[in-house]
Design a protein around this motif. Structure first.
Motif, mmCIF file in Angstrom:
data_model
loop_
_atom_site.group_PDB
_atom_site.id
_atom_site.type_symbol
_atom_site.label_atom_id
_atom_site.label_comp_id
_atom_site.label_asym_id
_atom_site.label_seq_id
_atom_site.Cartn_x
_atom_site.Cartn_y
_atom_site.Cartn_z
ATOM 1 N N CYS A 110 0.844 -1.194 0.000
ATOM 2 C CA CYS A 110 0.000 0.000 0.000
ATOM 3 C C CYS A 110 0.882 1.249 0.000
ATOM 4 O O CYS A 110 2.000 1.235 0.532
ATOM 5 N N ARG A 111 0.378 2.319 -0.623
ATOM 6 C CA ARG A 111 1.052 3.617 -0.560
ATOM 7 C C ARG A 111 0.800 4.234 0.800
ATOM 8 O O ARG A 111 -0.333 4.206 1.303
ATOM 9 N N LEU A 112 1.821 4.826 1.366
ATOM 10 C CA LEU A 112 1.645 5.418 2.682
ATOM 11 C C LEU A 112 0.903 6.746 2.622
ATOM 12 O O LEU A 112 0.284 7.169 3.606
ATOM 13 N N CYS A 113 0.944 7.408 1.471
ATOM 14 C CA CYS A 113 0.295 8.722 1.391
ATOM 15 C C CYS A 113 -1.226 8.608 1.497
ATOM 16 O O CYS A 113 -1.879 9.491 2.065
ATOM 17 N N ASN A 169 9.750 5.940 -6.179
ATOM 18 C CA ASN A 169 10.037 7.110 -5.343
ATOM 19 C C ASN A 169 8.878 7.470 -4.418
ATOM 20 O O ASN A 169 8.799 8.598 -3.916
ATOM 21 N N GLN A 170 7.974 6.513 -4.198
ATOM 22 C CA GLN A 170 6.870 6.755 -3.271
ATOM 23 C C GLN A 170 7.019 5.816 -2.075
ATOM 24 O O GLN A 170 7.212 4.611 -2.252
ATOM 25 N N PRO A 171 6.939 6.344 -0.854
ATOM 26 C CA PRO A 171 7.014 5.475 0.332
ATOM 27 C C PRO A 171 5.802 4.535 0.369
ATOM 28 O O PRO A 171 4.658 4.965 0.201
ATOM 29 N N CYS A 172 6.076 3.266 0.593
ATOM 30 C CA CYS A 172 5.015 2.262 0.629
ATOM 31 C C CYS A 172 5.253 1.329 1.813
ATOM 32 O O CYS A 172 6.290 1.372 2.480
ATOM 33 N N MET A 173 4.272 0.466 2.083
ATOM 34 C CA MET A 173 4.393 -0.548 3.128
ATOM 35 C C MET A 173 4.082 -1.907 2.501
ATOM 36 O O MET A 173 3.028 -2.092 1.886
ATOM 37 N N LEU A 174 5.039 -2.816 2.649
ATOM 38 C CA LEU A 174 4.856 -4.185 2.166
ATOM 39 C C LEU A 174 4.344 -5.036 3.320
ATOM 40 O O LEU A 174 5.020 -5.194 4.336
#
Length: 499
Positions: free
Chosen positions: A156-159, A239-244
């Motif tokens: 998921c994208r953190l933003c 270049n987008q912070p995400c969570m695996l």
């Protein structure tokens, strides 16, 4: 329009950008390529401006570009064309292939810059290139690994906490369709539902930090849920912070644990209600953990009297030697079957008993199941019978040989009896039995005795009837138990007997 080609500033500009790590291509407004630094040449696999192309058209003829989705760029979409047209853009990503080659060699990230003169007219057009091949190759490898990994996972994208990737393992585990997952957020399809440390997980998710492993319940489309272990690892994608999020399916373990618990509950109910004296002990055999009502009735020991106490202290067995023998045999891990023992009851009475043991697993611990039976009455009857036989056999002159054999077998009960001795077989039947002990079939016996097969079958049937068996190996065993193996019997054929 004045071209930078005619300006002394071109040399200064070249000196400034020559050593940059980024590739820089200077383009004249007339679409000729003024200059490219070493980095730009290397990013195209060439060594000179002539190989790169001296005009925009020549560049386009030497290099074929396409987007990451494999869609080839039209002429007007080439970054170099867009630069010439005066368009300002940033971070356009294209795959670059040498003309005539099917597969691209590089991935370039391109942005544009327009240098103007004092009258704000374009004087030089600049295309700035970064070689991001390594980054995208790593992303491709991650993508392939992510999709091929059988372990369930989502990203998921953190933003906005929206799912951007889901692998087949997650689809298979949950039953959620891939398109449905990608349209939802972390809390629409709650991967942290009923997590044992949900508050910590939510805090770590908001901070973009690692979420430690914890148990959670995943809601499934059919309204049920599944027990899982979930963990989160922060990563960057594009270049987008995400969570695996990765998962381990615990449902098979939960079902196995439920089945084991139910099995143990059934065992304990059976254990408690069994009419046979049963006890559960430690694997070393030194102490009992539980006993049933039948055990308490047999020995006089209530559960509180005997459990968790060393059996040497309780003195359940008549002698310490007998206790050590049983403990040593149990320590080997082998079961004990119908071992005759002398059991000492709580009131001091000693009885004859039979003990059997079986190694078992109970609540993930290795234990021993004990089973005991009181055979005092049977042993007393046997002793009385033996005494009576010994009294009778003091004067056996009037007894027949048949009765003598029967009484001898009663006196020695370890030999299995069938009610008949060898003396009741005819000579021919003894010969047939001898040949059976030697392993001959009916046809071979018939040839040896020179009689018909039917005659042999009749003899065999009479032997079976007399000794109480119905198989050849049982007949042979019966004979050998009486010391008759057939080797000492002289076999005569019918012709020899007639002579």
């Amino acid at each position: 329009m004045k071209s930078l080609r005619d300006s002394a500033d071109l040399m200064h500009l070249r000196q400034i950008i020559a050593g940059l790590d980024e590739g820089v291509i200077l383009i004249d407004p007339d679409q000729s390529i003024l200059w490219a630094n070493t980095a730009a040449l290397e990013m195209h696999g060439v060594e000179s401006m002539a190989d790169l192309g001296e005009t925009v058209d020549a560049y386009r003829a030497r290099f074929q570009l396409r987007y990451r989705n494999n869609h080839h760029l039209d002429t007007a979409d080439y970054p170099i064309e867009r630069v010439v047209s005066g368009e300002a853009f940033s971070e356009v990503v294209v795959e670059v292939a040498v003309a005539g080659e099917a597969e691209p060699r590089w991935v370039h990230q391109v942005r544009s810059l327009v240098l103007t003169d004092d009258n704000d007219e374009p004087e030089c057009l600049v295309m700035i290139i970064q070689d991001v091949s390594a980054r995208f190759e790593a992303e491709d490898r991650f993508e392939q690994s992510f999709n091929a990994n059988p372990a369930p996972a989502v990203i998921c994208r953190l933003c906005d906490l929206r799912f951007v990737k889901v692998n087949q393992g997650f689809v298979d585990m949950t039953g959620h369709a891939r398109d449905v997952v990608l349209a939802r957020t972390v809390y629409d399809i709650d991967v942290l539902e009923r997590a044992e440390r949900r508050d910590l997980a939510k805090e770590r998710l908001a901070e973009g930090r690692t979420i430690p492993q914890m148990e959670a319940e995943l809601a499934l489309p059919d309204g049920t849920s599944k027990l899982v272990i979930v963990a989160g690892q922060p990563i960057d994608m594009g270049n987008q912070p995400c969570m695996l999020f990765t998962f381990a399916d615990l449902e098979p373990r939960r079902k196995a644990e439920t089945a084991l618990r139910q099995s143990e509950e059934r065992f304990m109910r059976t254990f408690s209600l069994a009419p046979v004296a049963l006890a559960i002990g430690t694997l070393d055999g030194h102490r009992l953990c539980d006993v049933n009502a039948a055990f308490a009735e047999l020995t006089g020991y209530a559960a509180s009297d005997i459990t968790d106490r060393p059996l040497g202290e309780v003195e359940l067995w008549e002698t310490a030697a007998q206790r050590h023998e049983l403990e040593d045999e149990i320590a080997t891990g082998r079961p004990i079957r119908d071992r005759e023992v002398r059991i000492k009851l709580k009131d001091g009475t000693v009885i004859d008993g039979i003990v059997s043991t079986e190694p078992i697993m109970l609540e993930n611990e290795k234990c021993v199941l004990w089973a005991m039976r009181d055979i005092t009455t049977r042993k007393t009857s046997e002793r009385e019978l033996v005494n009576a036989i010994e009294a009778v056999m003091q004067d056996t002159s009037w007894l027949s040989r048949s009765i003598m054999e029967k009484l001898a077998r009663i006196r020695a009960p370890q030999v299995e009896t069938t009610g008949v001795g060898l003396g009741e077989l005819t000579q021919r039947e003894r010969e047939v039995l001898a040949l059976i002990c030697r392993g001959l079939d009916d046809k071979s016996i018939a040839r040896t005795l020179d009689v018909s097969a039917n005659t042999v079958r009749n003899h065999v049937a009479r032997i079976y009837s007399k000794i109480g068996v119905n198989r050849r190996n049982a007949a042979a065993a019966w004979a050998r138990a009486r010391g008759f193996d057939g080797d000492s019997v002289v076999i005569s054929s019918m012709k020899e007997a007639a002579a």
